[in-house]
Motif scaffolding. Structure first.
Motif, short mmCIF file in Angstrom:
data_model
loop_
_atom_site.label_atom_id
_atom_site.label_comp_id
_atom_site.label_asym_id
_atom_site.label_seq_id
_atom_site.Cartn_x
_atom_site.Cartn_y
_atom_site.Cartn_z
N THR A 33 -38.54 37.98 63.24
CA THR A 33 -39.91 38.33 63.09
C THR A 33 -40.82 37.37 63.67
N ALA A 34 -40.32 36.01 63.86
CA ALA A 34 -41.11 34.83 64.15
C ALA A 34 -40.52 34.30 65.57
N THR A 35 -41.41 33.61 66.46
CA THR A 35 -40.90 33.00 67.55
C THR A 35 -41.68 31.70 67.46
N LEU A 36 -41.17 30.64 68.07
CA LEU A 36 -41.74 29.49 68.23
C LEU A 36 -42.96 29.47 68.96
N GLY A 41 -42.53 20.46 73.95
CA GLY A 41 -41.49 20.29 72.89
C GLY A 41 -41.03 21.46 72.42
N MET A 42 -41.59 22.54 72.77
CA MET A 42 -40.94 23.94 72.12
C MET A 42 -39.70 23.96 72.61
N ASP A 43 -39.12 23.83 73.73
CA ASP A 43 -37.75 23.79 74.41
C ASP A 43 -36.81 23.17 73.82
N VAL A 44 -37.29 21.84 73.26
CA VAL A 44 -36.41 20.88 72.38
C VAL A 44 -36.19 21.51 71.18
N ALA A 45 -37.31 21.92 70.74
CA ALA A 45 -37.12 22.56 69.20
C ALA A 45 -36.20 23.58 69.13
N GLU A 46 -36.34 24.51 70.13
CA GLU A 46 -35.57 25.85 70.44
C GLU A 46 -34.14 25.30 70.30
N ALA A 47 -33.87 24.47 71.21
CA ALA A 47 -32.48 23.88 71.51
C ALA A 47 -31.89 23.28 70.37
N ASN A 48 -32.51 22.75 69.53
CA ASN A 48 -31.80 21.83 68.40
C ASN A 48 -32.01 22.63 66.98
N CYS A 49 -33.47 23.20 66.88
CA CYS A 49 -33.57 23.74 65.52
C CYS A 49 -32.88 25.07 65.47
N GLY A 50 -32.76 25.92 66.47
CA GLY A 50 -32.67 27.15 66.83
C GLY A 50 -30.95 27.31 66.45
N SER A 54 -33.55 30.22 62.15
CA SER A 54 -34.57 31.08 62.90
C SER A 54 -35.93 30.38 62.92
N ALA A 55 -36.84 30.86 64.02
CA ALA A 55 -38.19 30.29 63.74
C ALA A 55 -38.97 30.73 62.67
N ASP A 56 -38.32 31.81 61.81
CA ASP A 56 -38.97 32.20 60.55
C ASP A 56 -38.85 31.22 59.72
N TYR A 57 -37.99 30.22 59.52
CA TYR A 57 -37.95 29.12 58.76
C TYR A 57 -39.07 28.29 58.79
N ILE A 58 -39.38 27.92 59.91
CA ILE A 58 -40.43 27.16 60.42
C ILE A 58 -41.72 27.57 60.10
N GLU A 59 -42.13 28.83 60.36
CA GLU A 59 -43.17 29.62 60.05
C GLU A 59 -43.41 29.74 58.48
N GLU A 88 -34.67 10.76 69.93
CA GLU A 88 -35.49 10.73 70.91
C GLU A 88 -36.02 12.28 70.91
N ASP A 89 -35.12 13.34 70.74
CA ASP A 89 -35.39 14.40 70.43
C ASP A 89 -35.94 14.90 69.12
N ALA A 90 -35.74 14.07 67.97
CA ALA A 90 -36.29 14.28 66.66
C ALA A 90 -37.79 13.78 66.95
N ALA A 91 -37.90 12.70 67.51
CA ALA A 91 -39.49 12.52 67.70
C ALA A 91 -40.40 13.74 68.60
N LYS A 92 -39.62 14.06 69.39
CA LYS A 92 -40.40 15.27 70.06
C LYS A 92 -40.37 16.45 69.33
N ILE A 93 -39.71 16.75 68.50
CA ILE A 93 -39.41 17.96 67.83
C ILE A 93 -40.65 17.70 66.65
N SER A 94 -40.49 16.50 65.97
CA SER A 94 -41.80 16.37 65.05
C SER A 94 -43.11 16.38 65.67
N ALA A 95 -43.29 15.92 66.91
CA ALA A 95 -44.61 15.75 67.25
C ALA A 95 -45.18 17.38 67.64
N TYR A 96 -44.10 18.40 68.24
CA TYR A 96 -44.28 19.54 68.64
C TYR A 96 -44.60 20.08 67.34
N LEU A 97 -43.91 20.11 66.32
CA LEU A 97 -44.43 20.81 65.20
C LEU A 97 -45.67 20.61 64.36
#
Length: 101
Positions: A33-36, A41-50, A54-59, A88-97
């Motif tokens: 029901t949710a998308t990033l 940094g969205m691509d890095v978050a999708e690749a790692n968090c997904g 799901s994106a629902d967890y972040i929402e 490196e990816d953790a920093a990108k994900i944190s900044a994106y979120l």
């Protein structure tokens, strides 16, 4: 007599799960029901968090918590849940979120 009592208790304990009624429940829909949200940094978050949720967890996280909150969340995923995310990816994900949520 004591041995017979223990044997009866053991037999009842082993049989009890077989007598329990089956439990059924509905699984959530396979449709997210949710998308990033779009952003740097969205691509890095999708690749790692997904890979784990799901994106629902972040929402569901409280909005506007900032960089420290998201940095702690990302590092919790690494330390507690074993997420295979580079620093490196953790920093990108944190900044994106932090910027998007």
């Amino acid at each position: 007599m004591k041995t017979l009592g223990l044997a009866l208790i053991s037999a009842c304990a082993l049989a009890a799960p077989a007598l329990a009624a089956p439990v059924t429940y509905d699984l959530p829909s396979e449709n997210e029901t949710a998308t990033l949200r779009p952003g740097d940094g969205m691509d890095v978050a999708e690749a790692n968090c997904g890979t784990c949720h799901s994106a629902d967890y972040i929402e569901y996280q409280p909005p506007g918590k900032g960089a420290k909150f998201w940095d702690a969340e990302v590092h919790k995923m690494i330390a507690t849940y074993g997420a295979q995310i580079t620093e490196e990816d953790a920093a990108k994900i944190s900044a994106y979120l932090a910027a998007q949520y």
